[in-house]
Design a protein around this motif. Structure first.
Motif, mmCIF file in Angstrom:
data_model
loop_
_atom_site.group_PDB
_atom_site.id
_atom_site.type_symbol
_atom_site.label_atom_id
_atom_site.label_comp_id
_atom_site.label_asym_id
_atom_site.label_seq_id
_atom_site.Cartn_x
_atom_site.Cartn_y
_atom_site.Cartn_z
ATOM 1 N N UNK A 137 0.802 -1.226 -0.204
ATOM 2 C CA UNK A 137 0.039 -0.061 -0.081
ATOM 3 C C UNK A 137 0.969 1.227 0.067
ATOM 4 N N UNK A 138 2.158 1.300 -0.250
ATOM 5 C CA UNK A 138 2.921 2.566 -0.430
ATOM 6 C C UNK A 138 2.334 3.336 -1.617
ATOM 7 N N UNK A 139 2.468 4.679 -1.153
ATOM 8 C CA UNK A 139 1.934 5.474 -2.387
ATOM 9 C C UNK A 139 2.839 5.925 -3.378
ATOM 10 N N UNK A 140 2.513 5.436 -4.236
ATOM 11 C CA UNK A 140 3.625 5.644 -5.652
ATOM 12 C C UNK A 140 3.171 6.493 -6.601
ATOM 13 N N UNK A 141 1.728 6.985 -6.670
ATOM 14 C CA UNK A 141 1.289 7.517 -7.518
ATOM 15 C C UNK A 141 -0.229 7.660 -7.382
ATOM 16 N N UNK A 163 -5.365 2.332 -0.266
ATOM 17 C CA UNK A 163 -5.284 1.388 0.878
ATOM 18 C C UNK A 163 -6.638 0.996 1.308
ATOM 19 N N UNK A 164 -7.050 -0.204 1.163
ATOM 20 C CA UNK A 164 -8.334 -0.960 1.667
ATOM 21 C C UNK A 164 -8.218 -1.370 2.703
#
Length: 146
Positions: free
Chosen positions: A45-49, A54-55
């Motif tokens: 769930x890392x934010x890459x774009x 994230x559920x």
């Protein structure tokens, strides 16, 4: 001729090349697709774009039941010993606690026997009222929301 085909596709025939169908070092049984370097980050769930989310699975919260006080009301006719007996029998009070509650009812006109959920409180009120009627006493027992 062999050199021409190797020139057109340099990965043909090389054991170190990665196929989509098999990972390096696999023995060919139930082959798994090759994983790219960033695949694990996507699962975590890392934010890459844009487009990543994230559920979270929420556990339903159970609501606590409402509680009700069971009260005895004083009257001039029911014997004190009968009230003590009722408290011992239906509210599981020991002799000392039952006597204390009975005296509180006698002096203040009302006393709390216990706090229960609706169904339990309703059952206790009915049991006490039926028992008092059976023994020909006008003892009153009620319940109120806490």
């Amino acid at each position: 001729m062999l050199a021409d085909s190797a020139m057109q596709n340099p990965m043909n025939g090389l054991s170190g090349g990665l196929d989509r169908g098999a990972s390096a070092g696999s023995s060919g049984r139930g082959s798994l697709p090759a994983r790219l370097a960033g695949d694990d980050d996507k699962k975590r769930g890392s934010e890459r774009g844009p487009g990543t989310a994230v559920i979270t699975k929420t556990k339903p919260q159970t609501k606590r039941p409402n509680l009700y006080r069971v009260l005895l009301l004083n009257d001039d006719y029911t014997p004190m010993e009968f009230v003590v007996h009722v408290l011992e029998r239906f509210f599981n009070k020991d002799r000392e606690a039952a006597t204390r509650i009975m005296l509180h009812v006698h002096h203040h006109g009302i006393g709390e026997c216990g706090v229960y959920t609706y169904e339990v409180a309703e059952t206790k009120v009915t049991q006490v009222m039926d028992f008092a009627r059976k023994h020909q006493h006008p003892l009153q027992c009620v319940m109120e929301k806490k």
